[in-house]
Design a protein around this motif. Structure first.
Motif, PDB file in Angstrom:
ATOM      1  N   VAL A 186     -43.534 -37.141  38.481  1.00 21.79           N
ATOM      2  CA  VAL A 186     -43.939 -35.899  39.138  1.00 21.79           C
ATOM      3  C   VAL A 186     -45.436 -35.742  38.912  1.00 21.79           C
ATOM      4  CG1 VAL A 186     -43.696 -33.393  39.260  1.00 21.79           C
ATOM      5  CG2 VAL A 186     -41.682 -34.812  38.799  1.00 21.79           C
ATOM      6  N   ASP A 187     -46.178 -35.574  39.993  1.00 19.14           N
ATOM      7  CA  ASP A 187     -47.593 -35.240  39.858  1.00 19.14           C
ATOM      8  C   ASP A 187     -47.873 -33.950  40.612  1.00 19.14           C
ATOM      9  OD1 ASP A 187     -48.209 -35.784  42.621  1.00 19.14           O
ATOM     10  OD2 ASP A 187     -48.611 -37.869  42.167  1.00 19.14           O
ATOM     11  N   LEU A 188     -49.035 -33.364  40.365  1.00 17.82           N
ATOM     12  CA  LEU A 188     -49.374 -32.088  40.997  1.00 17.82           C
ATOM     13  C   LEU A 188     -50.888 -31.907  41.020  1.00 17.82           C
ATOM     14  CD1 LEU A 188     -50.092 -30.600  38.179  1.00 17.82           C
ATOM     15  CD2 LEU A 188     -47.753 -29.767  38.248  1.00 17.82           C
ATOM     16  N   VAL A 189     -51.321 -30.876  41.727  1.00 14.30           N
ATOM     17  CA  VAL A 189     -52.725 -30.476  41.709  1.00 14.30           C
ATOM     18  C   VAL A 189     -52.875 -29.494  40.550  1.00 14.30           C
ATOM     19  CG1 VAL A 189     -54.596 -29.377  42.980  1.00 14.30           C
ATOM     20  CG2 VAL A 189     -52.925 -30.801  44.200  1.00 14.30           C
ATOM     21  N   PRO A 190     -53.629 -29.847  39.506  1.00 16.25           N
ATOM     22  CA  PRO A 190     -53.631 -29.033  38.291  1.00 16.25           C
ATOM     23  C   PRO A 190     -54.360 -27.710  38.465  1.00 16.25           C
ATOM     24  CG  PRO A 190     -55.273 -30.757  38.132  1.00 16.25           C
ATOM     25  CD  PRO A 190     -54.506 -31.031  39.394  1.00 16.25           C
ATOM     26  N   SER A 191     -53.898 -26.722  37.722  1.00 11.61           N
ATOM     27  CA  SER A 191     -54.580 -25.428  37.698  1.00 11.61           C
ATOM     28  C   SER A 191     -55.815 -25.475  36.810  1.00 11.61           C
ATOM     29  CB  SER A 191     -53.624 -24.341  37.192  1.00 11.61           C
ATOM     30  OG  SER A 191     -52.504 -24.235  38.028  1.00 11.61           O
ATOM     31  N   VAL A 192     -55.691 -26.117  35.637  1.00  8.56           N
ATOM     32  CA  VAL A 192     -56.784 -26.157  34.663  1.00  8.56           C
ATOM     33  C   VAL A 192     -57.011 -27.576  34.144  1.00  8.56           C
ATOM     34  CG1 VAL A 192     -57.631 -25.258  32.456  1.00  8.56           C
ATOM     35  CG2 VAL A 192     -56.275 -23.780  33.958  1.00  8.56           C
ATOM     36  N   ALA A 193     -55.951 -28.301  33.872  1.00  7.78           N
ATOM     37  CA  ALA A 193     -56.061 -29.619  33.236  1.00  7.78           C
ATOM     38  C   ALA A 193     -56.963 -30.553  34.030  1.00  7.78           C
ATOM     39  CB  ALA A 193     -54.676 -30.231  33.076  1.00  7.78           C
ATOM     40  N   ARG A 194     -57.654 -31.443  33.305  1.00  8.31           N
ATOM     41  CA  ARG A 194     -58.621 -32.318  33.939  1.00  8.31           C
ATOM     42  C   ARG A 194     -58.187 -33.777  34.004  1.00  8.31           C
ATOM     43  NH1 ARG A 194     -64.256 -31.575  31.097  1.00  8.31           N
ATOM     44  NH2 ARG A 194     -62.987 -32.333  29.362  1.00  8.31           N
ATOM     45  N   SER A 195     -57.189 -34.169  33.235  1.00  8.51           N
ATOM     46  CA  SER A 195     -56.785 -35.568  33.200  1.00  8.51           C
ATOM     47  C   SER A 195     -55.379 -35.671  32.627  1.00  8.51           C
ATOM     48  CB  SER A 195     -57.767 -36.398  32.353  1.00  8.51           C
ATOM     49  OG  SER A 195     -57.741 -35.970  31.011  1.00  8.51           O
ATOM     50  N   THR A 196     -54.884 -36.891  32.586  1.00  7.26           N
ATOM     51  CA  THR A 196     -53.555 -37.162  32.034  1.00  7.26           C
ATOM     52  C   THR A 196     -53.681 -38.175  30.911  1.00  7.26           C
ATOM     53  OG1 THR A 196     -52.265 -36.618  34.009  1.00  7.26           O
ATOM     54  CG2 THR A 196     -51.342 -38.282  32.541  1.00  7.26           C
ATOM     55  N   VAL A 197     -52.934 -37.946  29.834  1.00  6.32           N
ATOM     56  CA  VAL A 197     -52.824 -38.910  28.743  1.00  6.32           C
ATOM     57  C   VAL A 197     -51.411 -39.467  28.764  1.00  6.32           C
ATOM     58  CG1 VAL A 197     -52.305 -37.043  27.105  1.00  6.32           C
ATOM     59  CG2 VAL A 197     -52.992 -39.276  26.247  1.00  6.32           C
ATOM     60  N   VAL A 198     -51.297 -40.777  28.605  1.00  2.66           N
ATOM     61  CA  VAL A 198     -49.993 -41.441  28.587  1.00  2.66           C
ATOM     62  C   VAL A 198     -49.685 -41.882  27.166  1.00  2.66           C
ATOM     63  CG1 VAL A 198     -48.629 -43.389  29.417  1.00  2.66           C
ATOM     64  CG2 VAL A 198     -50.199 -42.221  30.973  1.00  2.66           C
ATOM     65  N   ALA A 199     -48.560 -41.422  26.642  1.00  3.06           N
ATOM     66  CA  ALA A 199     -48.051 -41.899  25.356  1.00  3.06           C
ATOM     67  C   ALA A 199     -47.152 -43.090  25.649  1.00  3.06           C
ATOM     68  CB  ALA A 199     -47.280 -40.790  24.645  1.00  3.06           C
ATOM     69  N   PHE A 200     -47.589 -44.265  25.247  1.00  2.00           N
ATOM     70  CA  PHE A 200     -46.911 -45.506  25.636  1.00  2.00           C
ATOM     71  C   PHE A 200     -46.317 -46.149  24.390  1.00  2.00           C
ATOM     72  CE2 PHE A 200     -46.522 -49.959  26.682  1.00  2.00           C
ATOM     73  CZ  PHE A 200     -46.155 -49.967  28.021  1.00  2.00           C
ATOM     74  N   GLY A 201     -44.985 -46.353  24.412  1.00  2.00           N
ATOM     75  CA  GLY A 201     -44.380 -46.905  23.216  1.00  2.00           C
ATOM     76  C   GLY A 201     -42.915 -47.245  23.372  1.00  2.00           C
ATOM     77  N   ASP A 202     -42.213 -47.168  22.250  1.00  2.00           N
ATOM     78  CA  ASP A 202     -40.810 -47.563  22.184  1.00  2.00           C
ATOM     79  C   ASP A 202     -39.946 -46.331  21.918  1.00  2.00           C
ATOM     80  OD1 ASP A 202     -41.261 -47.132  19.387  1.00  2.00           O
ATOM     81  OD2 ASP A 202     -41.919 -49.211  19.176  1.00  2.00           O
ATOM     82  N   SER A 203     -38.859 -46.499  21.160  1.00  2.00           N
ATOM     83  CA  SER A 203     -37.917 -45.388  20.974  1.00  2.00           C
ATOM     84  C   SER A 203     -38.506 -44.232  20.189  1.00  2.00           C
ATOM     85  CB  SER A 203     -36.645 -45.891  20.280  1.00  2.00           C
ATOM     86  OG  SER A 203     -36.955 -46.494  19.027  1.00  2.00           O
ATOM     87  N   ILE A 204     -39.501 -44.498  19.339  1.00  2.00           N
ATOM     88  CA  ILE A 204     -40.126 -43.410  18.594  1.00  2.00           C
ATOM     89  C   ILE A 204     -40.827 -42.466  19.558  1.00  2.00           C
ATOM     90  CG2 ILE A 204     -41.894 -42.836  16.886  1.00  2.00           C
ATOM     91  CD1 ILE A 204     -41.199 -45.497  15.488  1.00  2.00           C
ATOM     92  N   THR A 205     -41.577 -43.034  20.503  1.00  2.19           N
ATOM     93  CA  THR A 205     -42.237 -42.217  21.523  1.00  2.19           C
ATOM     94  C   THR A 205     -41.226 -41.637  22.501  1.00  2.19           C
ATOM     95  OG1 THR A 205     -44.290 -43.470  21.296  1.00  2.19           O
ATOM     96  CG2 THR A 205     -43.960 -42.292  23.375  1.00  2.19           C
ATOM     97  N   ASP A 206     -40.165 -42.380  22.774  1.00  2.00           N
ATOM     98  CA  ASP A 206     -39.122 -41.915  23.688  1.00  2.00           C
ATOM     99  C   ASP A 206     -38.379 -40.703  23.143  1.00  2.00           C
ATOM    100  OD1 ASP A 206     -37.792 -42.169  26.129  1.00  2.00           O
ATOM    101  OD2 ASP A 206     -36.316 -43.587  25.354  1.00  2.00           O
ATOM    102  N   GLY A 207     -38.432 -40.505  21.829  1.00  3.17           N
ATOM    103  CA  GLY A 207     -37.822 -39.322  21.233  1.00  3.17           C
ATOM    104  C   GLY A 207     -36.446 -39.530  20.654  1.00  3.17           C
ATOM    105  N   TYR A 208     -36.119 -40.777  20.298  1.00  2.16           N
ATOM    106  CA  TYR A 208     -34.788 -41.058  19.774  1.00  2.16           C
ATOM    107  C   TYR A 208     -34.465 -40.172  18.574  1.00  2.16           C
ATOM    108  CZ  TYR A 208     -30.689 -43.659  18.280  1.00  2.16           C
ATOM    109  OH  TYR A 208     -29.404 -44.010  17.929  1.00  2.16           O
ATOM    110  N   ASN A 209     -33.260 -39.619  18.578  1.00 12.76           N
ATOM    111  CA  ASN A 209     -32.743 -38.724  17.535  1.00 12.76           C
ATOM    112  C   ASN A 209     -33.322 -37.322  17.597  1.00 12.76           C
ATOM    113  OD1 ASN A 209     -30.821 -40.372  16.424  1.00 12.76           O
ATOM    114  ND2 ASN A 209     -31.903 -40.796  14.522  1.00 12.76           N
ATOM    115  N   THR A 210     -34.061 -36.992  18.651  1.00  6.84           N
ATOM    116  CA  THR A 210     -34.495 -35.595  18.808  1.00  6.84           C
ATOM    117  C   THR A 210     -33.413 -34.827  19.570  1.00  6.84           C
ATOM    118  OG1 THR A 210     -35.714 -36.114  20.842  1.00  6.84           O
ATOM    119  CG2 THR A 210     -36.940 -36.177  18.776  1.00  6.84           C
ATOM    120  N   PRO A 211     -33.355 -33.508  19.412  1.00  5.73           N
ATOM    121  CA  PRO A 211     -32.290 -32.730  20.054  1.00  5.73           C
ATOM    122  C   PRO A 211     -32.403 -32.765  21.581  1.00  5.73           C
ATOM    123  CG  PRO A 211     -33.367 -31.473  18.304  1.00  5.73           C
ATOM    124  CD  PRO A 211     -34.206 -32.677  18.538  1.00  5.73           C
ATOM    125  N   THR A 212     -31.264 -32.830  22.238  1.00  2.00           N
ATOM    126  CA  THR A 212     -31.237 -32.861  23.698  1.00  2.00           C
ATOM    127  C   THR A 212     -31.756 -31.554  24.275  1.00  2.00           C
ATOM    128  OG1 THR A 212     -29.372 -34.394  23.724  1.00  2.00           O
ATOM    129  CG2 THR A 212     -29.740 -33.098  25.718  1.00  2.00           C
TER     130      THR A 212
END
Length: 398
Positions: A186-212
């Motif tokens: 999903v992309d959009l025309v931002p109201s304030v934000a100037r850029s996007t940061v991508v968190a690139f990784g494995d299950s730790i970044t994916d959020g394994y074991n975090t609450p649904t």
């Protein structure tokens, strides 16, 4: 930078009108930011005459969102009968009156070729930071194995037979899953934000074991930190459970290697300016290099160097994350330390986030801090995820 609009590769329904892209649309695309975008793999389930209703948690505020439907890992064409976006009221219930029919080159239906993606027309609505949208996709024909993101740590709803994309209530949604299907961006025309940061990784970044449905992955926490600091950025979580830097994973739903997917999943995101890389623990566990031989620290460092080169060719900053502790055997621990020393001191990355030191047990730096441990000695709990986000120097993000 906008994720590649692969509509040229799509076999669109016969009724689809062909038209030139207006100059205003090109200008609009140049100013878009990705606000959400999971990495997709092969191996999902089949569907037929069913509506899939998925939750999108937007990292930033903006207008005119577009969605991307992906058949990137599919082997047969994907027929799409209807797509709707609405504001989530709760569970699978939409806020009445918030529905928007989504079109693709002005058509409500389309067929996406195997290996292709389709970017929608802009949707005339506003989206708030942290707001949840419901994206409902009706699949009228039998599909092959879905392009999907297996571990969403969010709830997706499956309907009774038929098109229920514009239902307000959830009465026709009778089953729940914790994966996303076909919806990749999903992309959009931002109201304030100037850029996007991508968190690139494995299950730790994916959020394994975090609450649904709690949005307590460290990239979620990072998005909230950036907003609180008055420097909101789109944050895309491109984590993929089991993923490796150098080699593909035999379990196909854990994906192709970082080297193969980085260009699409990270550098292909709209408005990406910075990537935070945290991968390598699964390479250490697998213990193999690209030639099938025993893994060395130099092999993994060489993989990082290739990712750095890809990012720099695209004009994107790449921040290196040190590999976190998880009670490794002696030989792997020595390799982890060697790789981390290079990340810290090698000068190849545009900055460093020392996740290792932030997350280690003060009494035993080779193990995860018990206060941050979700129970498996590898994946952080919600407190640990927040500690990871807190370890990021926000000045590194452009």
């Amino acid at each position: 930078m906008t994720r590649r609009p692969l509509l040229a590769a799509i076999a669109v329904a016969a009724t689809l009108a062909t038209c030139a892209t207006p100059a205003s649309a090109a200008t609009d695309a140049a100013h878009r930011l990705a606000t959400w975008g999971p990495s997709m793999t092969i191996g999902g389930p089949n569907f037929a005459n069913q509506t899939i209703r998925m939750v999108v948690h937007s990292s930033i505020a903006g207008t005119s969102p577009r969605i991307t439907l992906s058949n990137l890992r599919g082997t047969t064409p994907l027929a799409v009968g209807a797509v709707d976006v609405a504001v989530q009221s709760g569970v699978a219930t939409a806020v009445a009156g918030s529905h928007h029919t989504v079109t693709f080159s002005r058509s409500r239906t389309l067929t996406i070729a195997a290996g292709a993606e389709a970017v929608s027309d802009p949707i005339p609505m506003s989206v708030g930071a942290g707001q949840n949208l419901l994206v409902s996709v009706f699949l009228p024909k039998a599909t092959s194995s879905a392009t999907w993101h297996s571990d969403a740590f969010d709830t997706t709803f499956l309907s009774l037979p038929g098109d229920h994309s514009r239902d307000d209530g959830d009465g026709n949604y009778i089953a729940a899953r914790t994966s996303w299907f076909y919806l990749s961006d999903v992309d959009l025309v931002p109201s304030v934000a100037r850029s996007t940061v991508v968190a690139f990784g494995d299950s730790i970044t994916d959020g394994y074991n975090t609450p649904t449905g709690a949005y307590q992955r460290w990239p979620d926490d990072l998005a909230r930190r950036l907003a609180a600091a008055g420097t909101p950025r789109g944050v895309v979580d491109a984590g993929l459970g089991g993923n490796r830097v150098l080699t593909d994973v035999p379990n196909i739903w854990q994906g192709i290697s970082a080297l193969k997917r980085f260009g699409h999943d990270a550098l292909g995101q709209a408005g990406v300016s910075t990537v935070i890389l945290l991968e390598g623990i699964n390479d250490l566990h697998a213990g193999v290099n690209t030639a099938g031989g025993p893994l060395t620290a130099a092999d993994l460092i060489g993989g990082y160097q290739q990712l750095i080169a890809q990012a720099h060719r695209a004009g994107v900053r790449i921040i290196g994350g040190t590999i976190m502790p998880d009670n490794e055997p002696t030989d792997r621990e020595a390799m982890r330390q060697a790789v981390n020393d290079w990340v810290r001191t090698g000068g190849a990355f545009d900055g460093v986030v020392d996740f290792d030191r932030a997350m280690a047990d003060p009494a035993n730096p080779h193990s995860l801090n018990p206060a941050y441990d979700s129970g498996d000695h590898l994946h952080p709990n919600a407190t640990g995820m927040q500690a990871m986000a807190n370890a990021v120097d926000l000045s590194l993000i452009r």
